[in-house]
Motif scaffolding. Sequence first.
Motif, PDB file in Angstrom:
ATOM      1  N   GLU A   1      60.415  61.064 -14.006  1.00 52.39           N
ATOM      2  CA  GLU A   1      61.445  62.051 -13.655  1.00 52.39           C
ATOM      3  C   GLU A   1      62.087  61.774 -12.305  1.00 52.39           C
ATOM      4  O   GLU A   1      63.059  62.459 -11.944  1.00 52.39           O
ATOM      5  CB  GLU A   1      60.821  63.458 -13.656  1.00 52.39           C
ATOM      6  CG  GLU A   1      60.384  63.916 -15.049  1.00 52.39           C
ATOM      7  CD  GLU A   1      59.668  65.264 -15.019  1.00 52.39           C
ATOM      8  OE1 GLU A   1      59.282  65.712 -13.904  1.00 52.39           O
ATOM      9  OE2 GLU A   1      59.495  65.863 -16.090  1.00 52.39           O
ATOM     10  N   HIS A   2      61.590  60.764 -11.567  1.00 46.95           N
ATOM     11  CA  HIS A   2      62.103  60.482 -10.229  1.00 46.95           C
ATOM     12  C   HIS A   2      62.282  58.971 -10.035  1.00 46.95           C
ATOM     13  O   HIS A   2      61.463  58.310  -9.388  1.00 46.95           O
ATOM     14  CB  HIS A   2      61.155  61.039  -9.160  1.00 46.95           C
ATOM     15  CG  HIS A   2      61.039  62.531  -9.184  1.00 46.95           C
ATOM     16  ND1 HIS A   2      60.172  63.191 -10.034  1.00 46.95           N
ATOM     17  CD2 HIS A   2      61.708  63.488  -8.475  1.00 46.95           C
ATOM     18  CE1 HIS A   2      60.295  64.499  -9.837  1.00 46.95           C
ATOM     19  NE2 HIS A   2      61.216  64.707  -8.906  1.00 46.95           N
ATOM     20  N   PRO A   3      63.348  58.412 -10.616  1.00 47.60           N
ATOM     21  CA  PRO A   3      63.581  56.965 -10.469  1.00 47.60           C
ATOM     22  C   PRO A   3      63.761  56.548  -9.015  1.00 47.60           C
ATOM     23  O   PRO A   3      63.473  55.398  -8.665  1.00 47.60           O
ATOM     24  CB  PRO A   3      64.857  56.727 -11.282  1.00 47.60           C
ATOM     25  CG  PRO A   3      65.484  58.073 -11.442  1.00 47.60           C
ATOM     26  CD  PRO A   3      64.361  59.050 -11.459  1.00 47.60           C
ATOM     27  N   ASP A   4      64.226  57.463  -8.156  1.00 40.85           N
ATOM     28  CA  ASP A   4      64.359  57.131  -6.749  1.00 40.85           C
ATOM     29  C   ASP A   4      62.998  56.867  -6.111  1.00 40.85           C
ATOM     30  O   ASP A   4      62.865  55.985  -5.248  1.00 40.85           O
ATOM     31  CB  ASP A   4      65.077  58.259  -6.003  1.00 40.85           C
ATOM     32  CG  ASP A   4      64.375  59.608  -6.165  1.00 40.85           C
ATOM     33  OD1 ASP A   4      63.866  59.897  -7.265  1.00 40.85           O
ATOM     34  OD2 ASP A   4      64.333  60.373  -5.183  1.00 40.85           O
ATOM     35  N   VAL A   5      61.982  57.611  -6.545  1.00 37.01           N
ATOM     36  CA  VAL A   5      60.632  57.384  -6.022  1.00 37.01           C
ATOM     37  C   VAL A   5      60.085  56.058  -6.539  1.00 37.01           C
ATOM     38  O   VAL A   5      59.423  55.315  -5.800  1.00 37.01           O
ATOM     39  CB  VAL A   5      59.703  58.550  -6.404  1.00 37.01           C
ATOM     40  CG1 VAL A   5      58.272  58.261  -5.969  1.00 37.01           C
ATOM     41  CG2 VAL A   5      60.189  59.847  -5.761  1.00 37.01           C
ATOM     42  N   GLN A   6      60.363  55.743  -7.797  1.00 45.14           N
ATOM     43  CA  GLN A   6      59.962  54.428  -8.320  1.00 45.14           C
ATOM     44  C   GLN A   6      60.504  53.310  -7.432  1.00 45.14           C
ATOM     45  O   GLN A   6      59.779  52.385  -7.052  1.00 45.14           O
ATOM     46  CB  GLN A   6      60.485  54.233  -9.741  1.00 45.14           C
ATOM     47  CG  GLN A   6      59.821  55.076 -10.803  1.00 45.14           C
ATOM     48  CD  GLN A   6      60.287  54.652 -12.184  1.00 45.14           C
ATOM     49  OE1 GLN A   6      60.281  53.460 -12.529  1.00 45.14           O
ATOM     50  NE2 GLN A   6      60.695  55.618 -12.990  1.00 45.14           N
ATOM     51  N   GLN A   7      61.789  53.403  -7.112  1.00 44.80           N
ATOM     52  CA  GLN A   7      62.403  52.349  -6.309  1.00 44.80           C
ATOM     53  C   GLN A   7      61.787  52.292  -4.922  1.00 44.80           C
ATOM     54  O   GLN A   7      61.573  51.196  -4.367  1.00 44.80           O
ATOM     55  CB  GLN A   7      63.909  52.569  -6.200  1.00 44.80           C
ATOM     56  CG  GLN A   7      64.656  51.402  -5.550  1.00 44.80           C
ATOM     57  CD  GLN A   7      64.427  50.092  -6.284  1.00 44.80           C
ATOM     58  OE1 GLN A   7      64.636  50.005  -7.499  1.00 44.80           O
ATOM     59  NE2 GLN A   7      63.976  49.061  -5.574  1.00 44.80           N
ATOM     60  N   ARG A   8      61.495  53.457  -4.353  1.00 46.84           N
ATOM     61  CA  ARG A   8      60.886  53.441  -3.028  1.00 46.84           C
ATOM     62  C   ARG A   8      59.512  52.784  -3.065  1.00 46.84           C
ATOM     63  O   ARG A   8      59.135  52.040  -2.149  1.00 46.84           O
ATOM     64  CB  ARG A   8      60.765  54.868  -2.480  1.00 46.84           C
ATOM     65  CG  ARG A   8      60.257  54.899  -1.038  1.00 46.84           C
ATOM     66  CD  ARG A   8      60.203  56.287  -0.459  1.00 46.84           C
ATOM     67  NE  ARG A   8      59.659  56.241   0.888  1.00 46.84           N
ATOM     68  CZ  ARG A   8      59.289  57.300   1.585  1.00 46.84           C
ATOM     69  NH1 ARG A   8      59.452  58.528   1.061  1.00 46.84           N
ATOM     70  NH2 ARG A   8      58.784  57.180   2.794  1.00 46.84           N
ATOM     71  N   LEU A   9      58.751  53.029  -4.120  1.00 45.68           N
ATOM     72  CA  LEU A   9      57.432  52.412  -4.237  1.00 45.68           C
ATOM     73  C   LEU A   9      57.541  50.909  -4.461  1.00 45.68           C
ATOM     74  O   LEU A   9      56.685  50.145  -3.999  1.00 45.68           O
ATOM     75  CB  LEU A   9      56.654  53.060  -5.378  1.00 45.68           C
ATOM     76  CG  LEU A   9      56.288  54.540  -5.190  1.00 45.68           C
ATOM     77  CD1 LEU A   9      55.624  55.078  -6.448  1.00 45.68           C
ATOM     78  CD2 LEU A   9      55.376  54.741  -3.991  1.00 45.68           C
ATOM     79  N   ILE A  10      58.564  50.483  -5.176  1.00 45.60           N
ATOM     80  CA  ILE A  10      58.786  49.051  -5.350  1.00 45.60           C
ATOM     81  C   ILE A  10      59.129  48.410  -4.007  1.00 45.60           C
ATOM     82  O   ILE A  10      58.643  47.312  -3.679  1.00 45.60           O
ATOM     83  CB  ILE A  10      59.904  48.810  -6.389  1.00 45.60           C
ATOM     84  CG1 ILE A  10      59.416  49.215  -7.788  1.00 45.60           C
ATOM     85  CG2 ILE A  10      60.354  47.353  -6.388  1.00 45.60           C
ATOM     86  CD1 ILE A  10      60.501  49.251  -8.833  1.00 45.60           C
ATOM     87  N   ASP A  11      59.938  49.116  -3.221  1.00 44.26           N
ATOM     88  CA  ASP A  11      60.314  48.595  -1.899  1.00 44.26           C
ATOM     89  C   ASP A  11      59.187  48.704  -0.887  1.00 44.26           C
ATOM     90  O   ASP A  11      59.079  47.873   0.024  1.00 44.26           O
ATOM     91  CB  ASP A  11      61.542  49.356  -1.365  1.00 44.26           C
ATOM     92  CG  ASP A  11      62.782  49.138  -2.212  1.00 44.26           C
ATOM     93  OD1 ASP A  11      62.835  48.117  -2.926  1.00 44.26           O
ATOM     94  OD2 ASP A  11      63.690  49.994  -2.162  1.00 44.26           O
ATOM     95  N   GLU A  12      58.355  49.729  -1.044  1.00 45.70           N
ATOM     96  CA  GLU A  12      57.247  49.964  -0.111  1.00 45.70           C
ATOM     97  C   GLU A  12      55.948  50.151  -0.903  1.00 45.70           C
ATOM     98  O   GLU A  12      55.427  51.261  -1.011  1.00 45.70           O
ATOM     99  CB  GLU A  12      57.510  51.211   0.745  1.00 45.70           C
ATOM    100  CG  GLU A  12      58.787  51.171   1.547  1.00 45.70           C
ATOM    101  CD  GLU A  12      59.013  52.463   2.310  1.00 45.70           C
ATOM    102  OE1 GLU A  12      58.255  52.718   3.270  1.00 45.70           O
ATOM    103  OE2 GLU A  12      59.921  53.230   1.928  1.00 45.70           O
ATOM    104  N   PRO A  13      55.388  49.078  -1.465  1.00 47.68           N
ATOM    105  CA  PRO A  13      54.219  49.210  -2.338  1.00 47.68           C
ATOM    106  C   PRO A  13      52.990  49.805  -1.651  1.00 47.68           C
ATOM    107  O   PRO A  13      52.104  50.336  -2.331  1.00 47.68           O
ATOM    108  CB  PRO A  13      53.963  47.777  -2.806  1.00 47.68           C
ATOM    109  CG  PRO A  13      54.682  46.898  -1.834  1.00 47.68           C
ATOM    110  CD  PRO A  13      55.862  47.679  -1.371  1.00 47.68           C
TER     111      PRO A  13
END
Length: 393
Positions: A249-261
């Motif tokens: 439900e939060h693709p923005d959080v997915q991207q942040r985790l990809i950028d900041e694992p």
Amino acid sequence: MPESRLSGTLPQFDPHDPGLSPERAYATYAELRERCPVAHGERHGGYWSISRYADVRDVATDHATYSSTGGVYVPPVSDSRFPPIDHDPPEHAGFRELIAPLTSGAAAKAMEPEVRAIADRLVDGLAGRGRAELVSELATPLPLDVITRLYDLGPEHTEQIRGYSEEFLAHASGPRGREIIERVCRYWVALFADRRDNPRGDFLTGLVEANRELGATDDELANMMFILTYAGHDSTALGLSNTLRYLAEHPDVQQRLIDEPKLVPSMIDEILRYETPLHWFPRQLTADTCLHGQRMKAGERVLLLFASANRDPEVFDRADEVVIDRRPNRHLAFGAGIHTCPGMALAKLEIRAAVQAVLERIPGFRVDGDVERTDPLEGGGRHLGVRRLPVTW
């Protein structure tokens, strides 16, 4: 607050209320924390609900006054006790030692390559399709595969364990709960007998050998294996399904985790706080005591509302929001004191491995259809998770 039983006009928490949706539960917790932090319920034999973080933590760490020997469920679903969760010291330590080969931090670390391989295999199996149902295809099979591999049991046992766990989850609050437990315990007793006759280099063989010193009966060991297996995979599945739902439900959080694992572990802890998989656990008073002006008597039951404690604004800033980089995060999703979940390290490893696998292989996955939550709360009015999570990418 007067030193008397609370009237029916004040909020009460009833874990077996058929209308207890997650939203209603959290609204009730907020009202309890504010107006009635020690509330008395008359149903199910009577019980007290403790809702504030500091009180829940203090009660959970005071096993001398608040005993675990009254059982995991309110009302009881079995005449048997489930070690080690239904035991106090000194018996508690002996049972924890028996399961340490599976539940210690060292055991989780040793299992990490295999856990990651299982998670990768499961996600690889769906990655090329463009859509999946992440509960039945990832959140449920991952912990089942892990725990049966820890036991060194074959695929047929995986399906048996899955079957009885799902059956018990559906009937834990009803009359069939006892029958299911008795049947499952016979299953474990038969396995113990087999390992005595045909020892192997597996956990169950080690268990029956180590038990020679402790001297627990087969029925006690069977009850221990029931609760260890049921809790060991279902609670992890609940935590993982809640996490996957939030990410979908939060693709923005997915991207942040990809950028900041490096944020993945703190994000997992935050979802465990925000959507606590197991909402409450009971204790039983060993002596008369008084808390927030309420006199509680020896022998009475007390519900520790861990999910309420994890939303306490006195402890957590923006308690009703997900803050994925929250530091510190002293949530109580795994309990506190001697009864802190023994499988905490393994559960966190499994959720982390699954999250990392989906972020690597199916980034940008999003909800595609109706999400089915545990609504009302399941498992005797305690479990919060997701039962169906269709996604696409």
